[in-house]
Design an enzyme around this catalytic site. Structure first.
Site, PDB file in Angstrom:
ATOM      1  N   HIS A 194      16.857  14.773 -70.805  1.00 59.72           N
ATOM      2  CA  HIS A 194      16.835  13.825 -72.132  1.00 59.72           C
ATOM      3  C   HIS A 194      16.331  14.839 -73.345  1.00 59.72           C
ATOM      4  O   HIS A 194      15.488  15.713 -73.077  1.00 59.72           O
ATOM      5  CB  HIS A 194      15.578  12.637 -72.123  1.00 59.72           C
ATOM      6  CG  HIS A 194      15.339  12.017 -73.424  1.00 59.72           C
ATOM      7  ND1 HIS A 194      16.052  11.232 -74.057  1.00 59.72           N
ATOM      8  CD2 HIS A 194      14.400  12.462 -74.282  1.00 59.72           C
ATOM      9  CE1 HIS A 194      15.570  10.971 -75.285  1.00 59.72           C
ATOM     10  NE2 HIS A 194      14.502  11.668 -75.533  1.00 59.72           N
TER      11      HIS A 194
ATOM     12  N   GLU B 225       8.689  10.131 -80.254  1.00 60.57           N
ATOM     13  CA  GLU B 225       8.906  10.533 -78.777  1.00 60.57           C
ATOM     14  C   GLU B 225       7.711  11.773 -78.546  1.00 60.57           C
ATOM     15  O   GLU B 225       6.949  11.373 -77.573  1.00 60.57           O
ATOM     16  CB  GLU B 225      10.162  10.991 -78.371  1.00 60.57           C
ATOM     17  CG  GLU B 225      11.353  10.158 -78.311  1.00 60.57           C
ATOM     18  CD  GLU B 225      12.606  10.685 -77.981  1.00 60.57           C
ATOM     19  OE1 GLU B 225      12.637  11.762 -77.726  1.00 60.57           O
ATOM     20  OE2 GLU B 225      13.655   9.614 -78.145  1.00 60.57           O
TER      21      GLU B 225
ATOM     22  N   TYR C 208      23.143  -1.537 -69.356  1.00 60.07           N
ATOM     23  CA  TYR C 208      22.769  -0.176 -68.302  1.00 60.07           C
ATOM     24  C   TYR C 208      21.114  -0.202 -68.330  1.00 60.07           C
ATOM     25  O   TYR C 208      20.741   0.538 -67.551  1.00 60.07           O
ATOM     26  CB  TYR C 208      23.360   1.111 -68.855  1.00 60.07           C
ATOM     27  CG  TYR C 208      23.155   1.413 -70.363  1.00 60.07           C
ATOM     28  CD1 TYR C 208      24.077   0.974 -71.264  1.00 60.07           C
ATOM     29  CD2 TYR C 208      21.852   2.078 -70.575  1.00 60.07           C
ATOM     30  CE1 TYR C 208      23.710   1.378 -72.486  1.00 60.07           C
ATOM     31  CE2 TYR C 208      21.584   2.268 -71.808  1.00 60.07           C
ATOM     32  CZ  TYR C 208      22.476   2.199 -73.125  1.00 60.07           C
ATOM     33  OH  TYR C 208      22.228   2.456 -74.244  1.00 60.07           O
TER      34      TYR C 208
ATOM     35  N   TYR D 252      12.440   4.346 -74.155  1.00 55.34           N
ATOM     36  CA  TYR D 252      14.009   4.050 -74.247  1.00 55.34           C
ATOM     37  C   TYR D 252      14.099   2.780 -75.092  1.00 55.34           C
ATOM     38  O   TYR D 252      15.048   1.823 -74.841  1.00 55.34           O
ATOM     39  CB  TYR D 252      14.301   3.885 -72.963  1.00 55.34           C
ATOM     40  CG  TYR D 252      15.061   5.244 -72.241  1.00 55.34           C
ATOM     41  CD1 TYR D 252      15.903   6.220 -72.940  1.00 55.34           C
ATOM     42  CD2 TYR D 252      14.694   5.408 -71.121  1.00 55.34           C
ATOM     43  CE1 TYR D 252      16.238   7.219 -72.586  1.00 55.34           C
ATOM     44  CE2 TYR D 252      14.964   6.700 -70.744  1.00 55.34           C
ATOM     45  CZ  TYR D 252      15.754   7.677 -71.276  1.00 55.34           C
ATOM     46  OH  TYR D 252      16.013   8.668 -70.774  1.00 55.34           O
TER      47      TYR D 252
ATOM     48  N   LYS E 200      14.712  14.912 -65.880  1.00 56.67           N
ATOM     49  CA  LYS E 200      14.738  13.759 -65.497  1.00 56.67           C
ATOM     50  C   LYS E 200      14.382  13.513 -63.785  1.00 56.67           C
ATOM     51  O   LYS E 200      14.603  14.488 -63.121  1.00 56.67           O
ATOM     52  CB  LYS E 200      15.911  12.898 -65.727  1.00 56.67           C
ATOM     53  CG  LYS E 200      16.074  12.416 -67.398  1.00 56.67           C
ATOM     54  CD  LYS E 200      17.491  11.812 -67.346  1.00 56.67           C
ATOM     55  CE  LYS E 200      17.574  11.193 -68.914  1.00 56.67           C
ATOM     56  NZ  LYS E 200      18.782  10.421 -69.165  1.00 56.67           N
TER      57      LYS E 200
ATOM     58  N   ARG F 255      24.307  19.532 -68.610  1.00 50.80           N
ATOM     59  CA  ARG F 255      24.884  18.268 -67.795  1.00 50.80           C
ATOM     60  C   ARG F 255      26.317  18.699 -67.326  1.00 50.80           C
ATOM     61  O   ARG F 255      26.761  18.195 -66.264  1.00 50.80           O
ATOM     62  CB  ARG F 255      24.727  17.219 -68.999  1.00 50.80           C
ATOM     63  CG  ARG F 255      23.644  16.370 -69.299  1.00 50.80           C
ATOM     64  CD  ARG F 255      23.685  15.808 -70.308  1.00 50.80           C
ATOM     65  NE  ARG F 255      22.596  14.723 -70.199  1.00 50.80           N
ATOM     66  CZ  ARG F 255      22.314  13.938 -71.307  1.00 50.80           C
ATOM     67  NH1 ARG F 255      23.036  14.014 -72.410  1.00 50.80           N
ATOM     68  NH2 ARG F 255      21.336  13.301 -71.409  1.00 50.80           N
TER      69      ARG F 255
ATOM     70  N   THR G  66      26.334  13.136 -72.923  1.00 48.38           N
ATOM     71  CA  THR G  66      25.694  11.896 -72.005  1.00 48.38           C
ATOM     72  C   THR G  66      26.421  12.131 -70.688  1.00 48.38           C
ATOM     73  O   THR G  66      25.844  12.221 -69.510  1.00 48.38           O
ATOM     74  CB  THR G  66      25.604  10.733 -72.653  1.00 48.38           C
ATOM     75  OG1 THR G  66      25.004  10.735 -73.895  1.00 48.38           O
ATOM     76  CG2 THR G  66      24.836   9.799 -71.678  1.00 48.38           C
TER      77      THR G  66
ATOM     78  N   ARG H 163      19.775  19.595 -77.865  1.00 49.54           N
ATOM     79  CA  ARG H 163      21.177  18.733 -77.762  1.00 49.54           C
ATOM     80  C   ARG H 163      22.297  19.412 -77.161  1.00 49.54           C
ATOM     81  O   ARG H 163      23.098  18.986 -76.199  1.00 49.54           O
ATOM     82  CB  ARG H 163      21.458  17.578 -78.986  1.00 49.54           C
ATOM     83  CG  ARG H 163      20.288  16.825 -79.415  1.00 49.54           C
ATOM     84  CD  ARG H 163      20.153  15.524 -78.359  1.00 49.54           C
ATOM     85  NE  ARG H 163      21.349  14.769 -78.547  1.00 49.54           N
ATOM     86  CZ  ARG H 163      21.421  13.610 -78.219  1.00 49.54           C
ATOM     87  NH1 ARG H 163      20.318  13.047 -77.375  1.00 49.54           N
ATOM     88  NH2 ARG H 163      22.261  12.691 -78.110  1.00 49.54           N
TER      89      ARG H 163
ATOM     90  N   ASN I 237      21.635  11.889 -65.412  1.00 52.13           N
ATOM     91  CA  ASN I 237      22.316  12.970 -66.192  1.00 52.13           C
ATOM     92  C   ASN I 237      21.196  14.101 -66.354  1.00 52.13           C
ATOM     93  O   ASN I 237      21.282  14.640 -67.438  1.00 52.13           O
ATOM     94  CB  ASN I 237      22.966  12.550 -67.256  1.00 52.13           C
ATOM     95  CG  ASN I 237      21.997  11.634 -68.300  1.00 52.13           C
ATOM     96  OD1 ASN I 237      20.763  11.569 -67.852  1.00 52.13           O
ATOM     97  ND2 ASN I 237      22.622  11.420 -69.423  1.00 52.13           N
TER      98      ASN I 237
HETATM   99  O1  CDP Z   1      20.514  10.608 -73.282  1.00 47.56           O
HETATM  100  P1  CDP Z   1      21.553  10.632 -74.390  1.00 47.56           P
HETATM  101  O2  CDP Z   1      21.206  10.540 -75.806  1.00 47.56           O
HETATM  102  O3  CDP Z   1      22.591  11.752 -74.575  1.00 47.56           O
HETATM  103  O4  CDP Z   1      22.144   9.160 -74.326  1.00 47.56           O
HETATM  104  P2  CDP Z   1      21.800   7.664 -74.635  1.00 47.56           P
HETATM  105  O5  CDP Z   1      23.331   7.078 -75.290  1.00 47.56           O
HETATM  106  O6  CDP Z   1      21.101   7.675 -76.012  1.00 47.56           O
HETATM  107  O7  CDP Z   1      21.347   6.883 -73.344  1.00 47.56           O
HETATM  108  C1  CDP Z   1      20.027   7.194 -72.976  1.00 47.56           C
HETATM  109  C2  CDP Z   1      20.208   7.308 -71.541  1.00 47.56           C
HETATM  110  O8  CDP Z   1      20.647   6.125 -70.925  1.00 47.56           O
HETATM  111  C3  CDP Z   1      21.213   8.463 -70.861  1.00 47.56           C
HETATM  112  O9  CDP Z   1      21.049   9.587 -70.825  1.00 47.56           O
HETATM  113  C4  CDP Z   1      21.576   7.581 -69.320  1.00 47.56           C
HETATM  114  O10 CDP Z   1      20.553   8.288 -68.577  1.00 47.56           O
HETATM  115  C5  CDP Z   1      21.490   6.271 -69.647  1.00 47.56           C
HETATM  116  N1  CDP Z   1      22.753   5.731 -69.784  1.00 47.56           N
HETATM  117  C6  CDP Z   1      23.099   4.964 -68.939  1.00 47.56           C
HETATM  118  O11 CDP Z   1      22.677   4.878 -67.575  1.00 47.56           O
HETATM  119  N2  CDP Z   1      24.350   4.302 -68.972  1.00 47.56           N
HETATM  120  C7  CDP Z   1      25.201   4.291 -70.067  1.00 47.56           C
HETATM  121  N3  CDP Z   1      26.353   3.713 -70.072  1.00 47.56           N
HETATM  122  C8  CDP Z   1      24.505   4.906 -71.089  1.00 47.56           C
HETATM  123  C9  CDP Z   1      23.271   5.416 -70.982  1.00 47.56           C
HETATM  124 MG    MG Z   2      19.865   9.109 -76.592  1.00 48.77          MG
END
Ligand code: CDP
Ligand code: MG
Length: 144
Positions: A123, A134, A65, A57, A17, A110, A99, A93, A120
């Site tokens: 992705h 994707e 968010y 996304y 990212k 991370r 996350t 993963r 973070n």
């Molecule tokens: O990336 P990951 O699959 O671990 O997390 P996700 O729950 O699918 O969320 C996607 C992305 O949204 C995260 O990697 C964060 O960059 C962002 N996010 C955020 O900014 N604030 C949150 N409360 C949850 C997610």
């Molecule tokens: Mg995700």
């Protein structure tokens, strides 16, 4: 040659990212994937617009968010890539970690490089279905 993975081999879509690229962590992050034994199938530095951000996304559009996430992901160049290997989706993963950088275990990307839950670093696809979707968005020529 790259159109169909070998039996038992998965592909996964990864983003390094904009925060990670800006911090000069691209090489350190890619090294972890390569050291794990995953193969880089495709890789590109790209700056994306809000339309592509919303496609990628899609499941997050409308969440509280999301506006911040969209601002972040279009804020500068990112590196998109496809990795291939044994159970690659779960492997990446696991390498990425949880996350939230504070909760992510030390040793994960991370967990080692940040404390944010939004900026973070990386992705990765979370299932075979999301991987296919994707990769189709970022590298359509790799999806049959
Ligand atoms: O990336 P990951 O699959 O671990 O997390 P996700 O729950 O699918 O969320 C996607 C992305 O949204 C995260 O990697 C964060 O960059 C962002 N996010 C955020 O900014 N604030 C949150 N409360 C949850 C997610
Ligand atoms: Mg995700």
């Amino acid at each position: 040659m790259t159109d169909v993975p070998a039996p038992g081999i998965e592909r996964t879509l990864v983003l390094v990212k904009p925060d990670a690229v800006a911090r000069g962590l691209t090489g350190a992050i890619l090294a972890r994937y390569e050291q794990k034994g995953l193969r880089v199938l495709a890789l590109e530095l790209r700056s994306i617009d809000r339309g592509l951000a919303a496609r990628h996304y899609a499941e997050h559009v409308g969440r509280p968010y999301y506006p911040g996430l969209e601002d972040f992901i279009v804020s500068g160049p990112l590196v998109c890539l496809v990795l291939e290997g044994e159970r690659a989706i779960a492997a990446v993963r696991s390498l990425n970690g949880a996350t939230d950088g504070v909760e992510a275990v030390p040793g994960s990307i991370r967990g080692d490089f940040g404390t944010s839950k939004s900026l973070n670093l990386v992705h990765a696809s979370d299932s075979p279905e999301s991987s296919r979707r994707e990769i189709g968005i970022w590298f359509p020529h790799l999806v049959a």
